[in-house]
Design a protein around this motif. Structure first.
Motif, PDB file in Angstrom:
ATOM      1  N   UNK A  36       0.846  -1.210   0.000  1.00 56.72           N
ATOM      2  CA  UNK A  36       0.000   0.000   0.000  1.00 56.72           C
ATOM      3  C   UNK A  36       0.878   1.255   0.000  1.00 56.72           C
ATOM      4  N   UNK A  37       1.988   1.182   0.732  1.00 56.46           N
ATOM      5  CA  UNK A  37       2.888   2.345   0.771  1.00 56.46           C
ATOM      6  C   UNK A  37       3.520   2.587  -0.601  1.00 56.46           C
ATOM      7  N   UNK A  38       3.765   1.520  -1.359  1.00 55.34           N
ATOM      8  CA  UNK A  38       4.322   1.677  -2.714  1.00 55.34           C
ATOM      9  C   UNK A  38       3.307   2.386  -3.612  1.00 55.34           C
ATOM     10  N   UNK A  39       2.040   1.998  -3.505  1.00 54.60           N
ATOM     11  CA  UNK A  39       1.004   2.675  -4.292  1.00 54.60           C
ATOM     12  C   UNK A  39       0.946   4.156  -3.907  1.00 54.60           C
ATOM     13  N   UNK A  40       1.054   4.434  -2.599  1.00 57.06           N
ATOM     14  CA  UNK A  40       1.009   5.839  -2.163  1.00 57.06           C
ATOM     15  C   UNK A  40       2.236   6.612  -2.646  1.00 57.06           C
ATOM     16  N   UNK A  80      -5.281   9.681  -4.832  1.00 61.73           N
ATOM     17  CA  UNK A  80      -5.350   9.006  -6.119  1.00 61.73           C
ATOM     18  C   UNK A  80      -5.161   7.524  -5.953  1.00 61.73           C
ATOM     19  N   UNK A  81      -5.477   6.786  -7.007  1.00 67.70           N
ATOM     20  CA  UNK A  81      -5.244   5.350  -6.949  1.00 67.70           C
ATOM     21  C   UNK A  81      -5.202   4.729  -8.339  1.00 67.70           C
ATOM     22  N   UNK A  82      -4.633   3.541  -8.357  1.00 66.33           N
ATOM     23  CA  UNK A  82      -4.585   2.758  -9.582  1.00 66.33           C
ATOM     24  C   UNK A  82      -5.967   2.178  -9.868  1.00 66.33           C
ATOM     25  N   UNK A  83      -6.322   2.164 -11.134  1.00 66.99           N
ATOM     26  CA  UNK A  83      -7.567   1.537 -11.597  1.00 66.99           C
ATOM     27  C   UNK A  83      -7.228   0.764 -12.872  1.00 66.99           C
ATOM     28  N   UNK A 109      -4.168   1.954 -15.079  1.00 66.85           N
ATOM     29  CA  UNK A 109      -4.747   3.285 -15.199  1.00 66.85           C
ATOM     30  C   UNK A 109      -4.634   4.004 -13.863  1.00 66.85           C
ATOM     31  N   UNK A 110      -4.887   5.317 -13.862  1.00 68.41           N
ATOM     32  CA  UNK A 110      -4.747   6.082 -12.621  1.00 68.41           C
ATOM     33  C   UNK A 110      -5.757   7.225 -12.580  1.00 68.41           C
ATOM     34  N   UNK A 111      -6.297   7.477 -11.374  1.00 70.32           N
ATOM     35  CA  UNK A 111      -7.139   8.655 -11.161  1.00 70.32           C
ATOM     36  C   UNK A 111      -6.508   9.491 -10.056  1.00 70.32           C
ATOM     37  N   UNK A 112      -6.368  10.777 -10.316  1.00 65.87           N
ATOM     38  CA  UNK A 112      -5.847  11.720  -9.328  1.00 65.87           C
ATOM     39  C   UNK A 112      -6.932  12.761  -9.063  1.00 65.87           C
ATOM     40  N   UNK A 113      -7.228  13.002  -7.780  1.00 64.67           N
ATOM     41  CA  UNK A 113      -8.296  13.946  -7.414  1.00 64.67           C
ATOM     42  C   UNK A 113      -7.712  15.031  -6.504  1.00 64.67           C
ATOM     43  N   UNK A 114      -7.919  16.294  -6.870  1.00 59.43           N
ATOM     44  CA  UNK A 114      -7.330  17.398  -6.110  1.00 59.43           C
ATOM     45  C   UNK A 114      -7.791  17.385  -4.655  1.00 59.43           C
ATOM     46  N   UNK A 115      -9.101  17.225  -4.438  1.00 60.62           N
ATOM     47  CA  UNK A 115      -9.669  17.298  -3.093  1.00 60.62           C
ATOM     48  C   UNK A 115      -9.886  15.871  -2.566  1.00 60.62           C
ATOM     49  N   UNK A 172     -12.881  -3.598  -4.153  1.00 60.83           N
ATOM     50  CA  UNK A 172     -12.360  -3.970  -2.832  1.00 60.83           C
ATOM     51  C   UNK A 172     -11.059  -4.754  -3.049  1.00 60.83           C
ATOM     52  N   UNK A 173     -11.169  -5.952  -3.597  1.00 58.57           N
ATOM     53  CA  UNK A 173      -9.944  -6.676  -3.935  1.00 58.57           C
ATOM     54  C   UNK A 173      -9.322  -6.050  -5.178  1.00 58.57           C
ATOM     55  N   UNK A 174      -8.030  -5.796  -5.110  1.00 59.92           N
ATOM     56  CA  UNK A 174      -7.327  -5.252  -6.278  1.00 59.92           C
ATOM     57  C   UNK A 174      -5.869  -5.709  -6.261  1.00 59.92           C
TER      58      UNK A 174
END
Ligand SMILES: *Cc1c(COP(=O)(O)O)cnc(C)c1O
Length: 479
Positions: free
Chosen positions: A118-122, A140-143, A309-315, A351-353
């Motif tokens: 999880x820390x690597x994703x962060x 943000x997170x990987x999708x 893929x990735x989503x980044x959200x400002x707030x 949930x699982x990813x």
């Protein structure tokens, strides 16, 4: 069948398994090293299709591997090949491949919990945040890909305008929402409106200028007229690297308009957003740092193997309000495995990813930002070279400006639409090169998207020679 140790699925004979596993690794490395001598793509023979449509059969690992080498590997799409230029597919790398193997071995579930993966994703998230000039409050997170990331962006925009209450009450008492994108935007933008319950009829498809960029004046007019009609504009989706021609919308102007009108500004930067890695291209994405959310893929220009893929959200708060749900078995504690909130399941639909972050972390670390940026810039230089060759070749005609790495052109002749459609299919079937086709202003175009780090100037020359050869054959063999 594999002989296993009792009821376990682990092999009984680890030595034999190890030797077989090493053969499998070597075969994939041989394949990658020898890509250039293979056809880009070849159709599956009819008898192979028949074989593959039979029910599953039990076999040894060695036999399954032999099947893979003979029946599957030669008949994939071919995007690792330097002359694959269809759609926008990434080429992948050997580093990404072995990292994916490590991730599979670890079998980490990145839904959350107190663990190093999880820390690597962060860590990758913070890298993304800095690349796009987003604040520390961003999340943000990987999708799977940008289609999913666009949906998440749309759902965050919905929370922003209606508050998280919409998750309980739906849209029943909500004002009538409207969203805006260009008429060349990717289909997943409409799909996001569809799935979020707002409906595709609420999506205004704004016209584009001659460079295929969204007409910002027309956008402003559409917003004003919807407001006059009592509607609530809530989302503008700009594109960085449009599907057809790679156009970049005017992000500064759109950002200013969204700030003034208090509308969520989402960017679909599926392949184009990573142009930020190339110092010579980054200035053209000025304004990207003003977006509320950015969707993009590491698996296209980033060369990370599918999918990433990735989503980044400002707030980050709005992001969490859009997805977090209380559930007894997902409760958090200050210590133990259930520490380390927020979890990925608070920020998305899964949930699982899997551990998509690992192959991306390896790619970014082992190749470095600078080198990846050079790869991206080089594909744009090759596109310019292709464009120049088209301009000096009388049989060929450029059909759209070349903003980044996509070149749309055609072979000039009578019945050009029919011939160019056939020409693209013939090229694909020849195994020499694999562009795809699209239609621009009624003209069928040969569309070469240069995404792969392996593509060279020589590959462009081979493509051009094949286009001229097949164009000539197709037009001279008329009855
Ligand atoms: C590829 C692409 C998408 C879809 O991304 P996926 O990763 O395939 O889901 C969306 N928008 C644009 C502009 C694209 O090029």
């Amino acid at each position: 069948m594999l002989e296993t140790a009792g009821k376990s699925l682990d092999p009984k004979d680890w030595t034999a398994f190890r030797a077989q596993a090493h053969r499998m690794l070597d075969d994939m490395l041989d394949y990658t090293e020898g890509l250039n001598s293979n056809p880009v793509w070849q159709p599956m023979p009819a008898e192979l299709q028949t074989t593959l449509r039979q029910p599953l059969a039990e076999k040894t690992l060695a036999d399954a591997h032999a099947d893979f080498m003979q029946k599957i590997l030669p008949y994939a799409v071919g995007n690792p090949h330097p002359r694959f230029m269809g759609w926008v597919h990434g080429g992948g790398t050997p580093v990404g491949m072995v990292a994916e193997m490590l991730a599979a071995g670890l079998n980490a579930n990145l839904g959350g919990r107190n663990q190093a993966p999880v820390e690597i994703e962060r860590q990758v998230m913070r890298w993304v945040r800095d690349l796009f000039g987003f604040p520390e409050t961003a999340s943000g997170l990987f999708v799977t890909g940008t289609s999913m990331a666009n949906l998440i962006g749309c759902l965050c925009a919905r929370t922003n305008v209606l508050s998280a209450e919409v998750r309980q009450n739906g849209l029943r008492n909500a004002p009538e929402l409207t969203a805006y994108t260009s008429n060349t935007a990717h289909i997943s933008v409409g799909q996001a409106l569809d799935i979020s319950g707002i409906g595709t009829a609420a999506l205004r498809k704004i016209s584009v200028n001659k460079n295929y960029e969204m007409d910002v004046e027309a956008l402003e007019q559409a917003i004003i007229s919807d407001k006059h009609a009592g509607k609530t504009p809530f989302l503008v989706v700009a594109t960085v690297g449009s599907v057809d021609v790679g156009a970049i919308d005017d992000l500064q102007k759109i950002a200013a308009l969204c700030e003034r009108e208090k509308i969520w500004f989402h960017i679909d930067g599926a392949f184009g957003a990573l142009a930020m890695l190339a110092p010579e291209l980054a200035p053209r994405l000025g304004g990207i740092e003003r977006a509320d959310s950015i969707a993009f893929d590491f698996h296209k220009w980033g060369q990370v193997p599918y999918d990433a893929g990735f989503i980044l959200v400002r707030d980050g708060d709005i992001h969490q309000q859009t997805f977090a749900s209380p559930a007894a078995y997902l409760q958090r504690h200050e210590r133990g495995l259930s520490d380390n909130s927020p979890w990925a399941c608070d920020l998305g639909l899964d949930l699982s990813r899997g551990f998509r972050a690992l192959k991306t972390w390896f790619t970014l670390s082992v190749y470095g930002e600078e080198k990846l940026g050079q790869v991206i810039a080089h594909t744009c230089e090759l596109a310019q070279y292709l464009k120049q060759q088209i301009e000096i070749t009388p049989e060929l005609e450029l059909l759209a400006p070349v903003a980044l790495n996509i070149v749309c052109f055609r072979y000039c002749c009578d019945e050009a639409n029919r011939v160019n459609t056939e020409l693209v299919i013939t090229l694909q079937e020849s195994g020499i090169a694999a562009p795809s086709s699209t239609t621009l202003n009624g003209h069928v175009a040969i569309r070469a998207a240069i995404v792969n780090h392996r593509t060279t100037k020589n590959d462009i020359d081979i493509l051009l020679a094949a286009v001229l050869k097949f164009g000539n054959t197709l037009t001279s063999s008329k009855p």
